[in-house]
Design an enzyme around this catalytic site. Sequence first.
Site: not given
Length: 500
Positions: A35, A57, A172
């Site tokens: 990741d 990403k 989160m």
Amino acid sequence: MRGRVYLVGAGPGDPGLLTVRGRELLEVAEVVIHDRLGTGGLLGHCSAGAILVNAGKAPGDVAMTQEQINAALIEYATAGRMVVRLKGGDPFVFGRGGEEAEALLAAGIDYEVVPGITSAIAAPAYAGVPVTHRGVATAFTVVTGHEDPTKPDTQTDWRSLAKAGGTIVVLMGMGRLARIAAELRAGGRPADQPVAVVQWGTTTRQRSLHGTLADIAEKADEAGIGSPAVVVIGDVAAKGQELAWLTGPLRGRRVVVTRARAQARDLSSELRRLGAEVVELPTIRIAPLPAPDIAEALGVIRRYSMIVLTSVNGVDVLFDALADRGEDARAIPASATIVAIGPATESRLRDRGIRADVVPERFVAEGILEALASIDLDAARILVARARGSRPDLVDGLRARGAEVTEVHLYEAVPEPVPPLELERALTADYLTFTASSTVRHFVEQLPDGAPEELSPRVITIGPITSEAVRERGLRVAGEATEHTISGLLDALLSDAGRA
Ligand code: SAH
């Protein structure tokens, strides 16, 4: 043969928080699918031939979907590869590790789970917040804040959670902090209940913020603190103000160590103690020379009246070579004058049972000549045992004074290829440290476009010779050690960091 997949927790960000098992697996993995969050700094453990796949990403890029990740895991394992799936924190805490395990099971692929240290506990800990505390909190709940707490289909019943008591740790949750706080208050938590937010916990970028349920969302906005962060709600959160321990003059600075890996440890651990994030980017490796002339020199070691050693590596290689011959320190004549270039070499000699007679004040070749100024070297028989590629000044200087000098090359510094990802981290660091000209040369040779006009990290060197090597390549030296040792180098770095 079928491969195997290891679902490995990378820990929360501090590279020191990877487990021993995780590191062993990274070292031998053929494929590593990692990741973006929490795994930087660990890829340096991978072998040079490993295939590295970034599933997260990258800026401008799209992340792999969970289906693509599962498919890749299965594909590599089916091809017989040993695959590490490296995931931030713990793989089974909001890491979708369970889904990956299910997919592997369905495909009949062997897998193993290596738990990691979760940010849910580690980020608070690095901010001095214990998630439980005698007399304050007897339980903690880890919950995702990803779901909208005001939507009817949310799975988290925040109001019941509020009533259940104990510490609440939200991952989160930054995007919905205000709504979460409001729901918890509606569930009965007092407006002045302490809240701590820890962003980039355990990394050099860690920032923390304290407030209450009433004001934390606004404070976080004002301070510009967002994801990734852990939110801790409950009376323990206030402890962080008392118990904060993360200090050190180099907090928040990234420092690159370019020494050979075998030698990097002293410098790296000292830098970490000072609070720095360390990038170990060994540009050289010490390769002992299979030299028949070492054997020859050792065979007649008793005839030397002086033995000069100019590095810790030199001491190691020399004594290893003696051991290979079935000998030890007793082979070195008691009457010989032993010269060590500096305190580190002196101390390694002491480890090997030899006391140095001469240690110059300046730890460079010229320093040795100065230290020997009052000694009559005429007809002295001197063994200079050191690295191939050393400057000739020392040997020339000794010969000029009438000595008969035998120079033996014990080892050489050979270039160590640097993984591109690590190089990128190095180039965005605050400091580059160089402890020898060879490390400068090999570092610059590894840069994709050769020596740049300017480097963004500030360069700190161990002494004038190394500085010269930096300047020869058109780069600027920000600091140079006055005492040419690791601690001298640290002093130079600290004094520059105070100024910079
Ligand atoms: N499996 C991970 C969690 C993945 S979910 C673990 O066990 O830690 C991603 C969330 O974890 C982020 O949104 C943030 O809330 C939290 N997180 C991960 N790393 C963090 C860090 N270094 N500091 C603060 N929060 C972090």
